[in-house]
Design a protein around this motif. Structure first.
Motif, PDB file in Angstrom:
ATOM      1  N   PRO A 164      27.060  23.520 -21.488  1.00 37.00           N
ATOM      2  CA  PRO A 164      28.391  23.733 -22.042  1.00 37.00           C
ATOM      3  C   PRO A 164      29.523  23.588 -21.018  1.00 37.00           C
ATOM      4  O   PRO A 164      30.654  23.323 -21.377  1.00 37.00           O
ATOM      5  CB  PRO A 164      28.325  25.172 -22.572  1.00 37.00           C
ATOM      6  CG  PRO A 164      26.870  25.438 -22.795  1.00 37.00           C
ATOM      7  CD  PRO A 164      26.151  24.651 -21.748  1.00 37.00           C
ATOM      8  N   TYR A 213      19.019  18.686 -25.245  1.00 37.65           N
ATOM      9  CA  TYR A 213      18.458  19.921 -25.818  1.00 37.65           C
ATOM     10  C   TYR A 213      19.439  20.588 -26.785  1.00 37.65           C
ATOM     11  O   TYR A 213      19.105  21.594 -27.411  1.00 37.65           O
ATOM     12  CB  TYR A 213      17.984  20.889 -24.725  1.00 37.65           C
ATOM     13  CG  TYR A 213      19.081  21.400 -23.818  1.00 37.65           C
ATOM     14  CD1 TYR A 213      19.333  20.802 -22.598  1.00 37.65           C
ATOM     15  CD2 TYR A 213      19.874  22.480 -24.202  1.00 37.65           C
ATOM     16  CE1 TYR A 213      20.346  21.249 -21.770  1.00 37.65           C
ATOM     17  CE2 TYR A 213      20.896  22.931 -23.386  1.00 37.65           C
ATOM     18  CZ  TYR A 213      21.119  22.319 -22.177  1.00 37.65           C
ATOM     19  OH  TYR A 213      22.130  22.766 -21.358  1.00 37.65           O
ATOM     20  N   ASP A 214      20.630  20.056 -26.919  1.00 33.00           N
ATOM     21  CA  ASP A 214      21.602  20.563 -27.894  1.00 33.00           C
ATOM     22  C   ASP A 214      22.611  19.447 -28.125  1.00 33.00           C
ATOM     23  O   ASP A 214      23.017  18.769 -27.184  1.00 33.00           O
ATOM     24  CB  ASP A 214      22.301  21.829 -27.367  1.00 33.00           C
ATOM     25  CG  ASP A 214      23.027  22.590 -28.474  1.00 33.00           C
ATOM     26  OD1 ASP A 214      23.803  21.976 -29.226  1.00 33.00           O
ATOM     27  OD2 ASP A 214      22.810  23.809 -28.588  1.00 33.00           O
ATOM     28  N   THR A 265      30.701  19.816 -33.561  1.00 31.75           N
ATOM     29  CA  THR A 265      29.346  19.356 -33.882  1.00 31.75           C
ATOM     30  C   THR A 265      29.215  17.900 -33.433  1.00 31.75           C
ATOM     31  O   THR A 265      30.207  17.232 -33.119  1.00 31.75           O
ATOM     32  CB  THR A 265      29.077  19.422 -35.394  1.00 31.75           C
ATOM     33  OG1 THR A 265      30.054  18.627 -36.069  1.00 31.75           O
ATOM     34  CG2 THR A 265      29.146  20.853 -35.898  1.00 31.75           C
TER      35      THR A 265
END
Lengths: 403, 403
Positions: A377, A49-50, A109
């Protein structure tokens, strides 16, 4: 007795299965075969999702893969080694913010551009863990040297001069001994010296003593509480910061100290570890109403200001399982196995997701999943597999050496 | 009709009482008569559990005290003015980190030493709010000038060059239009120009237009969602950051825009404000299962990574009350008063503490207080009294001008 052997076998079977399933989950969903490294933001069913790459979690996954590959026969599989190498290469190429500098980004990133830098030492610590463990598998001496050089930089930042971290020194910001820092350094010393003989152990012996002393300074209030932050002189700090308790963190420190006490055959350190860093945080941190360990508490009973204080997180339970099983393994005191059983019951009844695999990370106080993600995270391929791996090894040992 | 007048009267009575009680609570417990400024870490019964002084909350309390003193007869009391002056003096003496510089600390010790600096503009914004409102009460022209100079600095940081904030520009950190920034500037323009005539309005007219345009850029997905962070070009950002929704924040933007639409007699802006920033965030943010507004949501239905995403916070409910009552006041559409009633019921049934006064700030998804504190690092004398104050004025107006 027979009863406990049956229990040990039952626990071992479940733990082996959970470890296999967890490894399978991350092998299936987390690999970025385009850029190397790992996706860690995985939804309930493994969906990414990220795409951000958190350096702590990249380093931890490399470390865990290598550790499994190196020390457990059934994980000596090429796909695990290849993923670890690709993760290591991604870290070496992108984590250090500028070439020649040791400071690492906190977040990158997907293709490795720095998004955020923390003004702490933890990204660098997990970078080191990855490099050292990977170098043990690949026999890459340059990589091992890089891990050792990073260690020198970390020691400099922590013990000599922290100005390179970029944190401005403000007149009202008292220097703090945060439990995480000496714990982390002790963990790194263990990593760098494991199996490398007396010379390396000697090199880090003064540092080891310093870490232990810094950790023990967190025992406060006449020995009745472990506080997360103390002054550099080992006194209590004012306000919420000074009164903060993090039971899971204290339990993790507990098994770090227990591990060291076994190496050093230091029975006083063992006793302190069990009494102050295992039993005490469990007593203060366990929720007698709903079960499970609170995330944060205030030693004077004020409400913590962290909104998530009463949530049940997966990782303190992982640390508690390791801590109680290690304490039992070393002492054979039945009450410690009883505590392990209590934490085991809560953990395996609440965290594993029977539908989609892996564990939920964040439960409400009542034990209901509040977030259904499997990775984020701060949750990656680390606390769950490390706990299962260590518990499996300890149970193997207990079963092999039973009376 | 008669029914709604009865309701308006009932709401007004409760709101007047809540405002009086809230003011009394903070007057009684929050004043630091030694150093000036305010304690904001107040436990359930008002006990100070931490002496740190958060600059956002210092500035907001000065602003709110002065606003009440200046515009509501029953609060024109010397103790309120004296506390506001002492808070203003504390801020002027300690908030700006070095003399001659505009950057303010985020957090100070009780006696004013800087503990933490954020690399954002918000401490400075609340400093400005305090200075401007205090200068209106004291007629201190130097203070008003300082507010105007701070505004120039803020505009420079936001629109010209943010490097003075100390945030390193990293290659993977895309510049972001965060809803908070144009909202805050619009709020400051309103503060600085209120009642000061056409010349000041003219001075800030280009900035006002820019703020509105920046806020409207957050309407995304063909007008079906308000997103908290967008690119500088008004496009969607990747990942969790780009998909984040903060319904309470969108509702607050809604009433900021409604206030402006009334001043400018701009019916298109009014319609956009109501449809996109009031109705839409309410629709997406309301928890149909347990009532109340979620704190964070992901527009694609992923689980947010914020551990507190499903908690019910006091301030989004404050913003929703203001937004729906203002939207109703401007349009007289009964469905908007119906929404106000729905939010009112949830809010007054869950947040006020009948035992010790003031409001709980943080409820579980199910509506149970998760933290029992009345004030903390982010909850001070601001959202509750501002909401009650504005709703009282609007209800007065509705009752005075009823058909």
């Amino acid at each position: 007795g027979t009863m406990s052997v049956v229990k040990l076998e039952e626990w071992r079977q479940r733990i082996v299965k959970e470890l296999d399933d967890t490894v399978a989950f991350w092998l299936k969903y987390s690999h970025d075969t385009t850029h190397g490294g790992f996706f860690t933001c995985l939804g309930r069913d493994g969906t990414v999702y990220d795409e951000l790459k958190y350096v702590w979690l990249q380093g931890r996954q490399v470390w865990m893969y290598c550790r499994l590959y190196r020390t457990m026969e059934r994980f000596r599989r090429p796909e695990i080694l290849e993923a670890a190498k690709a993760g290591g290469a991604f870290l070496r190429r992108f984590a250090r913010v500028s070439s020649g500098q040791w400071k690492c980004a906190f977040c990158l990133t997907r293709d490795g551009k720095a998004v955020k830098i923390q003004r702490t030492v933890f990204s660098e610590c997990f970078y080191l863990l990855a490099m050292d463990e990977l170098s043990r598998v690949t026999a890459d001496e340059g990589m091992q040297l890089e891990a050792e050089q990073m260690m020198e930089q970390l020691i400099h930042w922590v013990r000599v001069d922290s100005s390179g971290l970029g944190r401005p020194q403000l007149p009202g910001d008292f220097p703090t001994n945060s439990m995480a820092v000496p714990m982390m350094l002790l963990c790194l010393v263990h990593q760098l010296s494991e199996g490398r003989g007396q010379e390396v152990a000697h090199k880090y012996s003064e540092l080891t003593g310093w870490c232990v002393q810094q950790i023990l300074q967190h025992v406060q209030r006449d020995g009745t509480a472990v506080l997360e932050n103390v002054s550099l002189q080992g006194g209590e700090l004012p306000g919420c910061l000074g009164r903060l308790q993090n039971p899971g963190h204290a339990l993790e420190a507990g098994w770090f100290l227990l591990q060291l006490s076994a190496q050093q055959q230091d029975s006083e350190l063992q006793r302190t570890a069990i009494n102050k860093f295992v039993e005490l945080p469990f007593q203060s941190g366990w929720d007698n109403g709903h079960g499970g360990l609170f995330y944060f508490l205030d030693v004077d009973g004020h409400c913590p200001t962290q909104l998530e204080w009463n949530m049940k997180l997966w990782w303190p339970h992982c640390e508690a399982l390791i801590a109680f099983l290690m304490a039992y393994s070393q002492t054979k005191k039945p009450e410690l196995l009883q505590r392990f059983s209590q934490v085991y019951e809560y953990t395996f009844n609440h965290f594993p997701d029977a539908d989609s695999g892996e564990w939920f990370g964040y439960l409400t106080q009542e034990g209901k999943p509040a977030l259904d993600l499997k990775g984020g995270p701060f949750k990656g391929f680390f606390h769950v597999p490390r706990c299962l791996y260590m518990c499996e090894l300890m149970l193997d040992d207990l079963l092999a050496n039973r009376d």
